[in-house]
Enzyme design. Structure first.
Site, PDB file in Angstrom:
ATOM      1  CG  ASP A   1      -1.841   1.196   1.281  1.00  0.00           C
ATOM      2  OD1 ASP A   1      -1.668   2.120   0.466  1.00  0.00           O
ATOM      3  OD2 ASP A   1      -2.731   1.208   2.152  1.00  0.00           O
TER       4      ASP A   1
ATOM      5  CG  ASP B   1       9.138  -2.499   3.298  1.00  0.00           C
ATOM      6  OD1 ASP B   1      10.074  -2.186   4.069  1.00  0.00           O
ATOM      7  OD2 ASP B   1       8.061  -2.973   3.690  1.00  0.00           O
TER       8      ASP B   1
ATOM      9  CE1 TYR C   1      -5.780  12.082  -9.906  1.00  0.00           C
ATOM     10  CE2 TYR C   1      -7.053  13.433 -11.425  1.00  0.00           C
ATOM     11  CZ  TYR C   1      -6.217  12.359 -11.193  1.00  0.00           C
ATOM     12  OH  TYR C   1      -5.794  11.570 -12.242  1.00  0.00           O
TER      13      TYR C   1
ATOM     14  CE  LYS D   1      -2.411  11.926 -11.090  1.00  0.00           C
ATOM     15  NZ  LYS D   1      -1.371  10.873 -11.073  1.00  0.00           N
TER      16      LYS D   1
END
Length: 262
Positions: free
Chosen positions: A66, A75, A156, A160
């Protein structure tokens, strides 16, 4: 020879379980790339892995992460450090629609983390690893809405706009270093995006074929607008003053978010 075949045939794709990310997985597999596919849905990833390995005889590694979570992003650094990726496709992202104060703030900030912070971190891991000066490609995802403010999708559109600016800067920074950077700025596409964002996608284009067009332009263009709608609206809007672009997109986005209610 296809220009993108010059990269080492190992690619990492985020958001690979659906939409444009999935299209990249299939297009790259078709051209002999082994893949690391990253997404939240392990069931979908395993189905894609099985199909790609069976049809194209390439190796696919699936990773359930996620990428709104910092630990999961960190990770991936270990994966990038241990592999010589020729291509990095950062397709993971999501949007939201509605009046800003009515939206869940945790969802909004998670969107900023995934669409912006995560992209910056993974790009940094990838570019820092490019110490050999090998030819590499970094594919980032802006949007048709990333060239001006957009009411009813303010957060949003802002994420972008960040990616568009980020990609343009990196393009010129690394142009002479053997790293090709491109921003993909699609319009509405048929994927899970609309459902998660709570938007009516209307005349959305298919995702199939987008990856092929992007890969053909990698190393040649800073930005690509795949699909007729993205090109038509994008180049039409360019001719307008910025505030008029915002007002026009307010009407378009209003129909996508509210339908006939507003």
């Amino acid at each position: 020879m296809k220009p993108y075949l010059q990269y080492n045939h190992l690619a990492l794709v985020t958001g690979a379980s659906s939409g444009i990310g999935k299209d990249f997985a299939y297009e790259l597999a078709k051209n002999g790339f082994s893949l690391y596919l990253v997404a939240r849905d392990m069931q979908k990833l395993n189905l894609i892995k099985k199909e790609l390995e069976s049809n194209f005889r390439i190796q696919v590694t699936v990773i359930q992460k996620d990428l709104t979570k910092g630990k999961d992003v960190d990770d991936l650094r270990k994966v990038i450090d241990l592999n010589d990726f020729g291509l990095m496709v950062l397709a993971a992202g999501f949007g939201s629609g509605g009046k800003f104060d009515s939206l869940d703030i945790e969802n909004e900030t998670s969107m900023v983390d995934l669409n912006c912070k995560t992209v910056v971190k993974i790009s940094h891991f990838f570019l820092k690893k490019n110490i050999k000066g090998e030819r590499k490609g970094l594919i980032l995802f802006g949007s048709l809405v990333g060239f001006q403010g957009v009411p009813w999708a303010s957060t949003y559109a802002a994420t972008k706009a960040f990616i568009q600016s980020f990609a343009e800067g990196l393009y010129w920074e690394y142009k002479k270093s053997g790293v090709d950077v491109i921003s993909v700025a699609p319009g509405p596409v048929q994927s899970g995006f609309g459902e998660r964002a709570g938007m009516l996608m209307g005349n959305a284009q298919e995702t199939r074929g987008i990856a092929k067009k992007v890969l053909k332009n990698l190393g040649k263009s800073i930005t690509i607008r795949p699909g007729f709608l993205s090109k038509f609206l994008g180049y039409s809007l360019i001719l307008l003053p910025r505030y008029l672009r915002t007002l026009l997109l307010k009407q378009i986005m209003g129909k996508m978010v509210f339908g006939d209610k507003k």
